[in-house]
Design an enzyme around this catalytic site. Structure first.
Site, PDB file in Angstrom:
ATOM      1  N   ALA A 110      22.531  71.600  53.996  1.00 38.61           N
ATOM      2  CA  ALA A 110      22.362  73.029  54.262  1.00 38.61           C
ATOM      3  C   ALA A 110      23.679  73.740  53.957  1.00 38.61           C
ATOM      4  CB  ALA A 110      21.943  73.277  55.702  1.00 38.61           C
ATOM      5  N   PHE A 111      23.621  75.068  53.813  1.00 36.64           N
ATOM      6  CA  PHE A 111      24.783  75.779  53.274  1.00 36.64           C
ATOM      7  C   PHE A 111      25.985  75.745  54.200  1.00 36.64           C
ATOM      8  CE2 PHE A 111      26.278  79.888  54.843  1.00 36.64           C
ATOM      9  CZ  PHE A 111      25.397  80.171  55.863  1.00 36.64           C
ATOM     10  N   LYS A 112      25.765  75.444  55.489  1.00 35.76           N
ATOM     11  CA  LYS A 112      26.907  75.431  56.407  1.00 35.76           C
ATOM     12  C   LYS A 112      27.948  74.376  55.991  1.00 35.76           C
ATOM     13  CE  LYS A 112      24.775  78.209  59.677  1.00 35.76           C
ATOM     14  NZ  LYS A 112      23.443  78.284  59.129  1.00 35.76           N
ATOM     15  N   ASP A 113      27.509  73.373  55.246  1.00 31.18           N
ATOM     16  CA  ASP A 113      28.456  72.367  54.736  1.00 31.18           C
ATOM     17  C   ASP A 113      29.541  72.992  53.861  1.00 31.18           C
ATOM     18  OD1 ASP A 113      27.180  70.146  55.861  1.00 31.18           O
ATOM     19  OD2 ASP A 113      25.829  69.936  54.143  1.00 31.18           O
ATOM     20  N   LEU A 116      31.935  74.137  56.509  1.00 26.85           N
ATOM     21  CA  LEU A 116      32.317  73.174  57.547  1.00 26.85           C
ATOM     22  C   LEU A 116      32.910  71.886  56.985  1.00 26.85           C
ATOM     23  CD1 LEU A 116      29.528  73.923  60.104  1.00 26.85           C
ATOM     24  CD2 LEU A 116      31.995  74.069  60.493  1.00 26.85           C
TER      25      LEU A 116
END
Ligand SMILES: *Cc1c(COP(=O)(O)O)cnc(C)c1O
Length: 495
Positions: A110-113, A116
């Site tokens: 997911a794009f939070k990677d 993060l």
């Protein structure tokens, strides 16, 4: 002289970029914002010749200007490596006339990677630069994706602990399994009885608890946030909009100076705010299209100028967007209030006490860069089905909100500007909802059967992130009430 970051609620609070990363949130509850947004100092042609890491360095050095070149390059190189399943890091895929910017090729799909995977390095570097001796405790509220991406980013990073709170019944089974199987001696996962906003409010309250801060310091700990309010999250997100533009330029899809639209499926307003910052740094963006699901607070806000969280919270098939208080919107409010901390603080106070506020006409005029709309659950599902049937390309439920809103935008405005749609999660993360949208017959199948079916149907290999959790043992089973979050944190830290 390095760039100054200020609190959106108090002009007298001034810190450097690395201090802002360490603190996460300002002591007055405000968010850190740069005194002015810097302009790109390399041409878009020059950036077109660079790879993702190169663009990341060039963009982030402007925002995080108290990092040395060596420090920042080390952070960038440690983040955007083989953790991603493609060298492009964020590939663009053209389907049905739009460009899908796939932001889900990292560890948790997911794009939070995107942010993060670099935040732990930015944080550790910031701690060193500021002579911090305490261990850093990352406290995060998640609607599903942030939690796993943060856990994966911080697991076994020396000098850190991470505690993640999630709504026990508000995330997908695969999201939950991903979190509760997280390895790492420094990782803690807690389900709460409540929704994402309860979790987020709980975390905010813990952060502003001065007595707890003292107790923590005495025990050798200090909090920091991995939530999207941290500028260490925001800055890495600016990068991929610049990257996407330069790929379009390099591939001859657009001409020099040509404007593009950007569509972002929005929850906490972090991802789209990063696109707005990119525009302010000089990226030729025409419209920023803010796509909401049935929790359409932002759509109403753009339409009426009133932000009103007093409404029913809807659980949708795009759970990472099930949010009624979009924290990062505060940075936009601050800007359209003419960088006025006083005006912004007043509005945020109204939000806290009455659950709503209304901006002035002057402020509304400054929102002309934005277009807001929303997609119902039916529209979301129909969009997945139609795109698959027309092109064979399968998108997840969050990205489908963006695609559905983009369709509405096009038929309303007839604007044919080339458009990038932020594709925020792999369809493999929301397999059941995605396949149900394509055909109801899938409803009776088991979760992992569905994964194999999706792989067959979309002609995409099952991502490693999903393969791993098929057999992984559950390592976390703590559950607490929303008003017991602080006690739970103390217990975990042994204070
Ligand atoms: C977090 C998330 C969003 C919303 O992004 P914001 O920055 O909170 O607006 C959209 N889609 C997915 C898959 C997410 O994980």
């Amino acid at each position: 002289m390095s760039m100054i970051y200020k609190s959106t609620r108090d002009d007298s609070v001034k810190v450097t970029a690395s201090q802002a990363i360490l603190k996460g949130l300002a002591p007055d509850g405000g968010l850190f914002v740069p005194e002015s947004i810097p302009e790109l100092d390399k041409s878009l042609e020059e950036l077109s010749a660079m790879d993702y890491k190169g663009v990341a360095y060039e963009v982030m050095k402007l925002m995080l200007d108290d990092f040395t070149e060596e420090e920042l390059k080390h952070c960038v190189n440690s983040a955007y490596d083989s953790k991603f399943d493609t060298d492009e890091i964020a590939p663009l895929v053209k389907a049905d006339g739009a460009y899908y910017l796939e932001l889900f090729h990292g560890k948790t799909i997911a794009f939070k990677d995107m942010a993060l995977s670099i935040l732990p390095h930015l944080l550790i570097t910031s701690a060193k630069k500021n002579n911090v001796k305490n261990d850093i405790v990352i406290l995060t509220a998640t609607s599903g994706d942030t939690g796993k991406a943060a856990l994966a980013g911080f697991a076994d990073v020396k000098g850190t602990k991470i505690i993640v709170f999630y709504p026990k019944n508000g995330v997908s089974p695969i999201q939950e399994k991903q979190m509760i199987t997280q390895k790492g001696d420094n990782t803690y996962v807690v389900g709460i009885h409540g929704n994402f906003d309860d979790a987020q409010t709980g975390v905010k309250n813990i952060f502003s608890d001065k007595a707890l801060e003292k107790e923590m310091d005495a025990a050798g700990f200090q909090f920091s946030s991995a939530n999207s309010i941290n500028i260490g999250r925001l800055c890495p997100q600016i990068v991929y909009y610049v990257y996407a533009y330069t790929r379009l330029l390099a591939n001859g899809e657009i001409k020099k100076g040509e404007k593009i639209n950007v569509v972002v499926p929005t929850g906490n307003f972090g991802n789209i705010l990063a696109a707005f910052y990119a525009k302010n740094m000089g990226l030729p963006i025409n419209k920023l299209i803010c796509a909401s699901n049935e929790n359409k607070v932002l759509f109403d806000f753009f339409k009426t100028g009133e932000y009103d969280r007093n409404r029913e919270f809807v659980l949708t098939t795009s759970p990472s967007m099930d949010i009624l208080v979009s924290s990062n919107l505060e940075r936009l409010i601050y800007m359209i209030a003419g960088n006025s901390a006083d005006k912004n603080a007043q509005l945020m106070n109204q939000l806290k006490t009455a659950g709503k506020y209304t901006i002035t006409d002057d402020m509304r005029e400054k929102l002309s860069d934005f277009y807001g709309n929303f997609a119902s659950e039916e529209e979301d599902a129909a969009t997945i089905k139609k795109l698959y049937e027309d092109t064979g390309y399968v998108i997840d439920t969050h990205t489908a909100v963006a695609a559905a809103v983009y369709d509405k935008y096009k038929s309303e405005t007839k604007d044919d500007t080339k458009t990038v749609i932020a594709s925020t999660a792999s369809p493999f993360k929301f397999t059941r909802s995605v396949l149900n949208a394509i055909d109801k017959k899938y409803d009776s199948m088991g979760d992992f059967e569905l994964v194999d079916e999706l792989s067959r149907l979309s002609n995409v290999a099952v991502p490693a992130a999903i393969e791993e959790i098929r057999t992984a043992p559950v390592l976390h089973n703590t559950v607490c009430d929303a008003d017991k979050m602080c006690d739970t944190v103390k217990k975990i830290l042994g204070i």
